[in-house]
Design a protein around this motif. Structure first.
Motif, PDB file in Angstrom:
ATOM      1  N   GLY A 148       9.446   0.035 -15.374  1.00 43.77           N
ATOM      2  CA  GLY A 148       7.934   0.165 -15.081  1.00 43.77           C
ATOM      3  C   GLY A 148       7.857   0.030 -13.427  1.00 43.77           C
ATOM      4  O   GLY A 148       8.038  -0.676 -12.752  1.00 43.77           O
ATOM      5  N   TYR A 149       6.894   1.037 -13.038  1.00 41.53           N
ATOM      6  CA  TYR A 149       6.553   1.363 -11.667  1.00 41.53           C
ATOM      7  C   TYR A 149       5.057   1.309 -11.559  1.00 41.53           C
ATOM      8  O   TYR A 149       4.326   1.810 -12.293  1.00 41.53           O
ATOM      9  N   ILE A 150       4.706   1.157 -10.120  1.00 42.23           N
ATOM     10  CA  ILE A 150       3.148   1.141  -9.987  1.00 42.23           C
ATOM     11  C   ILE A 150       2.934   1.552  -8.407  1.00 42.23           C
ATOM     12  O   ILE A 150       3.948   1.228  -7.319  1.00 42.23           O
ATOM     13  N   THR A 151       2.104   2.278  -8.132  1.00 39.09           N
ATOM     14  CA  THR A 151       1.527   2.445  -6.636  1.00 39.09           C
ATOM     15  C   THR A 151       0.009   2.062  -6.702  1.00 39.09           C
ATOM     16  O   THR A 151      -0.619   2.131  -7.743  1.00 39.09           O
ATOM     17  N   ASP A 202     -14.736   2.800  -3.849  1.00 39.04           N
ATOM     18  CA  ASP A 202     -14.600   4.245  -4.170  1.00 39.04           C
ATOM     19  C   ASP A 202     -13.357   5.273  -3.693  1.00 39.04           C
ATOM     20  O   ASP A 202     -13.247   5.400  -2.560  1.00 39.04           O
ATOM     21  N   GLY A 203     -12.972   6.121  -4.760  1.00 39.63           N
ATOM     22  CA  GLY A 203     -11.802   6.873  -4.531  1.00 39.63           C
ATOM     23  C   GLY A 203     -10.486   6.136  -4.409  1.00 39.63           C
ATOM     24  O   GLY A 203      -9.461   7.102  -4.232  1.00 39.63           O
ATOM     25  N   GLU A 204     -10.417   4.933  -4.447  1.00 35.54           N
ATOM     26  CA  GLU A 204      -8.909   4.053  -4.502  1.00 35.54           C
ATOM     27  C   GLU A 204      -8.297   4.305  -5.761  1.00 35.54           C
ATOM     28  O   GLU A 204      -9.071   4.226  -7.002  1.00 35.54           O
ATOM     29  N   GLU A 205      -7.061   4.196  -5.830  1.00 36.12           N
ATOM     30  CA  GLU A 205      -6.603   4.314  -7.195  1.00 36.12           C
ATOM     31  C   GLU A 205      -5.035   3.523  -7.087  1.00 36.12           C
ATOM     32  O   GLU A 205      -4.853   3.278  -6.188  1.00 36.12           O
ATOM     33  N   PHE A 206      -4.743   3.397  -8.376  1.00 35.25           N
ATOM     34  CA  PHE A 206      -3.228   2.979  -8.813  1.00 35.25           C
ATOM     35  C   PHE A 206      -2.842   3.841  -9.845  1.00 35.25           C
ATOM     36  O   PHE A 206      -3.728   4.254 -10.670  1.00 35.25           O
ATOM     37  N   ASN A 207      -1.365   4.159  -9.742  1.00 35.62           N
ATOM     38  CA  ASN A 207      -0.945   4.540 -10.826  1.00 35.62           C
ATOM     39  C   ASN A 207       0.187   3.633 -11.469  1.00 35.62           C
ATOM     40  O   ASN A 207       1.138   2.986 -10.634  1.00 35.62           O
ATOM     41  N   LEU A 208       0.277   3.748 -12.807  1.00 36.89           N
ATOM     42  CA  LEU A 208       1.489   3.287 -13.687  1.00 36.89           C
ATOM     43  C   LEU A 208       2.465   4.456 -13.909  1.00 36.89           C
ATOM     44  O   LEU A 208       1.997   5.600 -14.091  1.00 36.89           O
ATOM     45  N   ARG A 209       3.716   4.373 -14.029  1.00 35.70           N
ATOM     46  CA  ARG A 209       4.477   5.190 -13.886  1.00 35.70           C
ATOM     47  C   ARG A 209       5.910   4.644 -14.864  1.00 35.70           C
ATOM     48  O   ARG A 209       6.241   3.597 -14.294  1.00 35.70           O
ATOM     49  N   PHE A 210       6.592   5.353 -15.534  1.00 40.06           N
ATOM     50  CA  PHE A 210       7.679   5.074 -16.418  1.00 40.06           C
ATOM     51  C   PHE A 210       8.976   5.388 -15.271  1.00 40.06           C
ATOM     52  O   PHE A 210       8.746   6.555 -14.651  1.00 40.06           O
ATOM     53  N   ASN A 255       0.778  -1.121  -0.004  1.00 41.92           N
ATOM     54  CA  ASN A 255       0.025   0.035  -0.110  1.00 41.92           C
ATOM     55  C   ASN A 255       0.846   1.375  -0.035  1.00 41.92           C
ATOM     56  O   ASN A 255       1.898   1.235   0.741  1.00 41.92           O
ATOM     57  N   SER A 256       0.629   2.178  -0.790  1.00 44.47           N
ATOM     58  CA  SER A 256       1.184   3.670  -0.916  1.00 44.47           C
ATOM     59  C   SER A 256       2.463   3.310  -0.921  1.00 44.47           C
ATOM     60  O   SER A 256       3.485   4.169  -0.551  1.00 44.47           O
ATOM     61  N   THR A 257       3.202   2.504  -1.660  1.00 44.03           N
ATOM     62  CA  THR A 257       4.652   2.602  -1.833  1.00 44.03           C
ATOM     63  C   THR A 257       4.961   2.241  -3.328  1.00 44.03           C
ATOM     64  O   THR A 257       4.556   1.410  -3.991  1.00 44.03           O
ATOM     65  N   LEU A 258       5.773   3.192  -3.816  1.00 43.60           N
ATOM     66  CA  LEU A 258       6.189   2.884  -5.206  1.00 43.60           C
ATOM     67  C   LEU A 258       7.028   1.757  -5.475  1.00 43.60           C
ATOM     68  O   LEU A 258       8.065   1.689  -4.740  1.00 43.60           O
ATOM     69  N   THR A 259       6.689   0.962  -6.392  1.00 39.80           N
ATOM     70  CA  THR A 259       7.322  -0.569  -6.625  1.00 39.80           C
ATOM     71  C   THR A 259       7.745  -0.756  -7.949  1.00 39.80           C
ATOM     72  O   THR A 259       6.893  -0.563  -8.885  1.00 39.80           O
ATOM     73  N   LYS A 260       8.903  -1.259  -8.203  1.00 43.25           N
ATOM     74  CA  LYS A 260       9.253  -1.629  -9.326  1.00 43.25           C
ATOM     75  C   LYS A 260       8.556  -2.675  -9.765  1.00 43.25           C
ATOM     76  O   LYS A 260       8.421  -3.968  -9.146  1.00 43.25           O
ATOM     77  N   ILE A 261       8.053  -2.934 -11.078  1.00 39.54           N
ATOM     78  CA  ILE A 261       7.301  -4.084 -11.443  1.00 39.54           C
ATOM     79  C   ILE A 261       8.462  -5.049 -11.864  1.00 39.54           C
ATOM     80  O   ILE A 261       9.307  -4.770 -12.569  1.00 39.54           O
ATOM     81  N   THR A 262       8.323  -6.298 -11.585  1.00 43.23           N
ATOM     82  CA  THR A 262       9.142  -7.199 -11.833  1.00 43.23           C
ATOM     83  C   THR A 262       9.002  -8.229 -12.972  1.00 43.23           C
ATOM     84  O   THR A 262       8.342  -9.282 -13.016  1.00 43.23           O
ATOM     85  N   PHE A 263       9.251  -7.611 -14.208  1.00 42.69           N
ATOM     86  CA  PHE A 263       8.957  -8.626 -15.510  1.00 42.69           C
ATOM     87  C   PHE A 263       9.873  -9.722 -15.445  1.00 42.69           C
ATOM     88  O   PHE A 263      11.042  -9.452 -15.538  1.00 42.69           O
TER      89      PHE A 263
END
Length: 137
Positions: A110-113, A60-68, A15-23
């Motif tokens: 690729g990163y995600i939160t 409602d109101g929860e989200e996720f972000n994809l980020r390079f 939760n609420s932690t920027l995480t690198k996606i492990t492809f």
């Protein structure tokens, strides 16, 4: 150079932690330029990169972000935020696209939160990163 990589299984995202996606699964990698969860072009030029992901269990109101990320740092360019709108738990899916100049030593990750309140799984079936060099660029 062109590549398509996926996950072999769901990845737990805190939760609420920027995480690198492990492809960890290469569908194809024409020039051997994808390794250790990152794309490092063998040829300098302009590249088109896409990052896609899906998670479930949002309310409602929860989200996720994809980020390079470029060269080890996540940055907002290419960031895509998806916010749920509803009271029933549901899944959210998103794609982020990027056209970028890269030299032979730059690398893209690729990163995600997410903010569901606890750890949540990034769905391997719908998560991938792909890219290719634009011809003549």
């Amino acid at each position: 150079p062109a590549f398509l990589v996926t996950l072999s299984g769901n990845q737990s995202i805190a939760n609420s932690t920027l995480t690198k996606i492990t492809f960890d699964t290469e569908v194809f990698d024409t020039d051997g330029t994808f390794a250790s969860n990152k794309f490092t072009p063998a040829i300098a030029g302009k590249y088109f990169i896409v990052l896609s992901g899906r998670m479930s269990g949002f309310t409602d109101g929860e989200e996720f972000n994809l980020r390079f990320g470029k060269n080890g740092s996540a940055w907002n360019f290419g960031d895509l935020k998806i916010v749920s709108a509803g009271t029933n738990p549901l899944f959210l899916a998103a794609n982020a696209n990027l056209v970028i100049d890269l030299n032979t030593t730059d690398y893209i990750e690729g990163y995600i939160t997410q903010n569901q309140g606890g750890a949540a799984d990034l769905d391997a079936t719908y998560t991938y990163m792909a890219g290719f060099k634009l011809i003549g660029a």
